[in-house]
Write an enzyme that holds these catalytic residues in place. Structure first.
Site, PDB file in Angstrom:
ATOM      1  N   HIS A 233       5.036  -4.002   3.456  1.00  0.00           N
ATOM      2  CA  HIS A 233       3.927  -3.962   2.654  1.00  0.00           C
ATOM      3  C   HIS A 233       2.994  -4.632   3.681  1.00  0.00           C
ATOM      4  O   HIS A 233       1.868  -5.505   3.103  1.00  0.00           O
ATOM      5  CB  HIS A 233       3.983  -4.625   1.316  1.00  0.00           C
ATOM      6  N   GLU A 263       6.145   7.816   4.085  1.00  0.00           N
ATOM      7  CA  GLU A 263       6.294   6.726   4.990  1.00  0.00           C
ATOM      8  C   GLU A 263       7.048   7.219   6.013  1.00  0.00           C
ATOM      9  O   GLU A 263       8.314   7.953   5.880  1.00  0.00           O
ATOM     10  CB  GLU A 263       7.046   5.511   4.494  1.00  0.00           C
ATOM     11  N   GLU A 359      14.326   5.415   0.797  1.00  0.00           N
ATOM     12  CA  GLU A 359      13.453   4.640   1.763  1.00  0.00           C
ATOM     13  C   GLU A 359      14.171   3.392   2.507  1.00  0.00           C
ATOM     14  O   GLU A 359      13.809   2.328   2.490  1.00  0.00           O
ATOM     15  CB  GLU A 359      12.247   4.288   1.309  1.00  0.00           C
TER      16      GLU A 359
END
Length: 403
Positions: A233, A263, A359
């Site tokens: 982040h 991503e 992820e």
């Protein structure tokens, strides 16, 4: 001096706006909530979070320091909003709307008490109310009994309708558009900021093309390079790209409060052997993880299998967070569905209709071979016999080493 009201109805604009879903979708959601109310003997539910107000009414509020609510009774659904929003909360909701004024402190709570009455059995979101607001709820509503409704509403949101899955699919497609725009903008000397702007602009235009009657806000990109890839982040900076940089592409389109993500790891110019080894290992974990997402699997069980996979390769110590989480009406500002995360302490069993990401991320510290953050991210919907991948942007060195 003119007597100014504590509240009023300002149903301005003549007609309701186009909501993200058909009226029947909201009626079904409210029916599910009322089933919970009946089961627990609740007279009313006071919803105060952005995710639940939007989920049950269609109205996604912007607090800016002011409280908002959606009050649901067995027969009514009423949003409560501040005067600064004028008629927009009514236009953008399935429900009735009452505006409270700022002229006297706590008019918000007076409006809610006027809807629910006092001395009733009240459901509220304990994970959203501050101590101050919880005290005011008790003072103004004087409930004979209270109940935390948050777990039940989260359970309802975790199981997506066909209409929600269709919207999430659009979001994944929009994220792919942003990914390709970012890929085109990457080059020696380009900054993280300028590359991120290219991806965000492409996604916002694509959302407007697909949803011409929607409201547009909160779509964003985190494009990271070099040491800035170490956190998932990390904000965008003005760092200029250099040859050999590891890159992290992160696209987040927001469609009427529904968040999706793409991503990918990339390299500019060169990918050295140590980096390639880590990258390929993380891709292998990503592919293995996606194969584990199927009905009947538990979040903790999937996590244990992925932990073992990385431990066998002496890489588990470089994992920094869970392997995936739910998607839907949520954002980095609101709405985490904590009961559907791929972590050691979550035992939720996957069911058809749930939407979840895979992820895996490995972060290798500076000074070690292959330093940087490696992350791939796909969104999958659980089906009757497996899972469908909604993400189509390619991953891996075959497509993502850019010269």
């Amino acid at each position: 001096m003119t007597n100014r009201p504590e509240s009023y109805r300002f149903h301005n604009g003549g007609a309701k706006g186009v909501l993200p879903f058909a009226d029947e979708e909201y009626h079904d959601r409210l029916a599910g909530l009322r089933d919970v109310m009946e089961l627990h003997g609740l007279d009313a539910v006071v919803l105060t979070s952005m995710q639940n107000v939007a989920y049950y009414s269609g109205f996604l509020y912007l607090s800016f320091g002011r409280p908002y609510a959606c009050v649901v009774t067995p027969t009514e659904c009423i949003t409560v909003s501040a005067g600064i929003d004028a008629g927009q909360p009514w236009r953008r909701s399935i429900a009735d709307n009452i505006t409270y004024t700022d002229w006297t402190r706590d008019n918000f709570w007076r409006v809610i008490a006027g809807i629910t009455g006092t001395g009733k059995a009240i459901g509220c979101e304990a994970d959203h109310l501050t101590m101050e607001r919880a005290e005011k709820l008790n003072a103004f509503l004087q409930p004979k009994r209270g109940m935390d409704i948050s777990p039940a509403t989260m359970e309802q949101r975790m199981r997506k309708s066909e209409a929600e899955i269709a919207l999430i699919q659009h979001g994944c497609n929009v994220a792919d558009v942003g990914g390709y725009a970012i890929r085109e903008a990457i080059g020696l000397g380009a900054t993280e900021l300028e590359i991120a702007i290219a991806g965000r602009d492409a996604m916002e235009r694509e959302i407007a093309k697909r949803f011409p009657d929607a409201e547009y806000r909160d779509t964003w990109v985190w494009f990271q390079s070099g040491p800035n890839t170490d956190g998932a982040h990390n904000p965008v900076t003005s760092r200029a790209l250099k040859r050999g940089d590891i890159l992290s592409l992160n696209c987040f389109p927001m469609i009427s409060g529904y968040y999706t993500a793409l991503e990918r790891t990339l390299f500019l110019g060169d990918c050295d052997p140590a980096s390639l080894k880590i990258w390929e290992a993380n891709i292998a974990a990503h592919e293995y993880g996606m194969s584990l997402l199927k009905p009947g699997a538990s979040c903790s069980g999937v996590t244990a299998q992925l932990n073992a996979f990385l431990a066998e390769r002496d890489l588990l110590q470089y994992r920094t967070f869970g392997y995936g989480h739910s998607f839907g009406l949520l954002c980095h500002h609101y709405g985490r569905e904590a009961g559907l995360e791929l972590r050691e302490d979550i035992d939720t069993v996957l069911e058809p209709g749930m939407v979840i990401s895979m992820e895996p991320m490995l972060t290798i510290p500076e000074g070690q071979p292959g330093a940087g953050g490696y992350r791939e991210h796909d969104i999958l919907v659980i089906t009757e016999d497996g899972a469908d991948d909604l993400t189509h942007y390619p991953y891996g060195p075959g497509f993502n080493i850019l010269t």
